[in-house]
Design an enzyme around this catalytic site. Structure first.
Site, PDB file in Angstrom:
ATOM      1  N   ASP A 151      -2.938  -1.515  -2.922  1.00 52.29           N
ATOM      2  CA  ASP A 151      -3.593  -0.414  -3.656  1.00 52.29           C
ATOM      3  C   ASP A 151      -2.987  -0.130  -4.779  1.00 52.29           C
ATOM      4  OD1 ASP A 151      -1.605   1.049  -2.737  1.00 52.29           O
ATOM      5  OD2 ASP A 151      -2.418   2.272  -1.232  1.00 52.29           O
ATOM      6  N   ALA A 186       0.965  -1.249   0.118  1.00 51.09           N
ATOM      7  CA  ALA A 186      -0.023  -0.071  -0.075  1.00 51.09           C
ATOM      8  C   ALA A 186       0.800   1.288   0.067  1.00 51.09           C
ATOM      9  CB  ALA A 186      -0.972   0.033   1.219  1.00 51.09           C
ATOM     10  N   HIS A 187       0.762   1.985  -0.879  1.00 48.06           N
ATOM     11  CA  HIS A 187       1.413   3.365  -1.019  1.00 48.06           C
ATOM     12  C   HIS A 187       0.912   4.389  -1.570  1.00 48.06           C
ATOM     13  CE1 HIS A 187       1.489   1.777  -5.311  1.00 48.06           C
ATOM     14  NE2 HIS A 187       1.958   3.143  -5.443  1.00 48.06           N
ATOM     15  N   ARG A 188      -0.481   4.518  -1.925  1.00 45.27           N
ATOM     16  CA  ARG A 188      -1.200   5.548  -2.839  1.00 45.27           C
ATOM     17  C   ARG A 188      -1.253   6.614  -1.895  1.00 45.27           C
ATOM     18  NH1 ARG A 188      -1.652   4.958  -7.994  1.00 45.27           N
ATOM     19  NH2 ARG A 188      -1.468   2.889  -8.400  1.00 45.27           N
TER      20      ARG A 188
END
Ligand code: UD1
Ligand code: UDP
Length: 373
Positions: free
Chosen positions: A280, A203-205
């Site tokens: 994500d 997850a990095h958005r």
């Protein structure tokens, strides 16, 4: 013919490598321009090495910054190289700031742009990526949507010429590297993980990590997972967790292994052997359906709706109850699990790189590779 490839982040390197390979097989050496949007060893160089790309011709060292700083700096530096080199076409891939910078700098020098992975839309204009995709598509002369659905998005916006549905080069990347990964990676042994007994998380958005509220919701999900999980953590997320004082909380979750971002061979092996992925990431949503691994997407929309329609991906947002409900169902209901895992891959046959190179050479030979007046 002299094609230039402009790229700058992890997924662009992975997804353009098959195109580079295809050009080389046709006896064409493409010019490689790395903006340096990603610069840590494990976000960039490791992929250049593992995917055996030829030496980069220009390292622009743009680095991090605000949206405009990063895009502006990249444009200025890309323009200089393109003015000097005058390639016949500039290829960009995806939706990053590097893509927008490359497309704008190129088309304004009247060097035609070819957009790989064109036509994706989340219809969420608050995402920086959505703005980048739309603008890059409209600056491009040749468009390579991966699916018919992406082609239709372009058509709705009036883009109908030189549009070629070729599949997604991520299938090429997965097929070219899966066996190598099985042979060369020892990630399962290193992390002491057994096939199908762990969840793989990324997850990095910006929308999930930039606000304390959303990042806390992500942490609460991580704290409630019903099985072992492994999370190779993106530097953006690590930075935000530390800034918001959440790092220690995540680091102390017992059944969660936190690692640095992994190289492609390690990541592919982990992904292929995962019970499920939670992500994500765009690329990870695609790879999951290619590798027959159920995917729960930690977003409320996706520009990869084909994966949801095919039955391999469920949008769970940052809703802890929803995540846990689906994980429990995957654990308890074998038919449900199999149905998700066996969802058909909508992204093509793994020959996208070859098709892209051939189409561009064909247009060039017919004198049709130019910015139209
Ligand atoms: C970018 C893309 C995103 C893509 C992702 C792939 C844009 C707008 N976003 O997001 O679409 O999914 O790449 O991973 O282009 N950082 C490091 N080391 C690095 C790179 C970044 O520490 O090598 C940190 C910096 O603090 C930086 C932050 O990560 O400010 C964000 O990096 P940036 O390239 O701006 O965006 P990503 O989140 O990586
Ligand atoms: N990936 C990787 N190591 C990791 C995490 C991801 O090699 O630790 C690969 C993954 O296999 C996929 C790509 O990086 O091909 C996805 O990149 P990312 O999630 O950064 O960007 P996005 O696809 O969301 O733009």
């Amino acid at each position: 013919m002299k094609p230039a490839l402009v790229f700058g982040t992890r997924p662009e390197i992975i997804k353009l490598a098959p195109v580079v390979r295809a050009f080389l097989e046709m006896g064409i050496k493409p010019l490689l321009i790395h903006t340096g949007q990603h610069y840590d060893y494990e976000m960039s160089r490791i992929f250049l090495e593992e995917l055996e790309l030829p030496p980069i011709d220009y390292h622009l060292e743009v680095g991090s910054g605000t949206q405009a700083e990063q895009t502006g700096k990249a444009m200025i530096k890309i323009e200089k190289v393109l003015m000097e080199e005058r390639p016949d076409v500039t290829l960009v891939q995806g939706d990053t700031n590097t893509v927008l910078a490359g497309a704008l700098a190129s088309v304004k020098l009247k060097i035609p742009v070819a957009h790989v992975e064109a036509g994706l839309r989340s219809f969420d204009r608050t995402m920086p990526e959505e703005i980048n995709r739309i603008l890059a598509d409209h600056a491009s002369e040749v468009l390579f949507p991966p699916t018919e659905e992406a082609r239709k998005n372009l058509e709705r916006e009036g883009i109908t010429e030189n549009v070629y549905v070729v599949g997604n080069t991520i299938v090429d990347a997965v097929l070219q590297n899966s066996l190598v990964a099985e042979k060369k990676s020892d990630v399962l042994e290193r992390l002491d993980l057994k096939p199908k007994e762990y969840i793989l998380i990324t997850a990095h958005r910006a929308e999930n990590t930039d606000s304390w509220e959303n990042l806390t919701r992500l942490v609460e999900i991580l704290e409630s997972l019903p099985m072992m999980a492994v999370y190779p953590i993106h530097p953006r997320t690590e930075g935000r967790l530390k800034r918001f004082g959440l790092w220690e909380r995540v680091a102390s979750i017992e059944n969660l292994i936190l690692t640095k971002p992994l190289g492609y061979l390690d990541f592919l092996r982990l992904e292929k052997n995962a019970f499920a992925v939670m992500t994500d990431s765009g690329g990870v949503q695609e790879e999951a359906i290619i590798l027959d691994v159920p995917c729960l997407t930690l977003r409320y929309n996706t520009e990869r709706p084909e994966t949801v329609k095919a039955g391999g991906n469920i949008l769970v947002g940052l809703e802890r109850e929803r995540v846990l409900r689906y994980l429990q169902r995957l654990i308890e209901d074998r038919d449900f699990y199999e149905k998700m895992a066996k969802a058909p891959n909508p992204f093509g046959d793994g020959k996208a790189g070859e098709k892209i190179a051939k189409i561009l050479v064909g247009l060039y030979e017919k004198g049709e590779l130019k910015v139209k007046s």
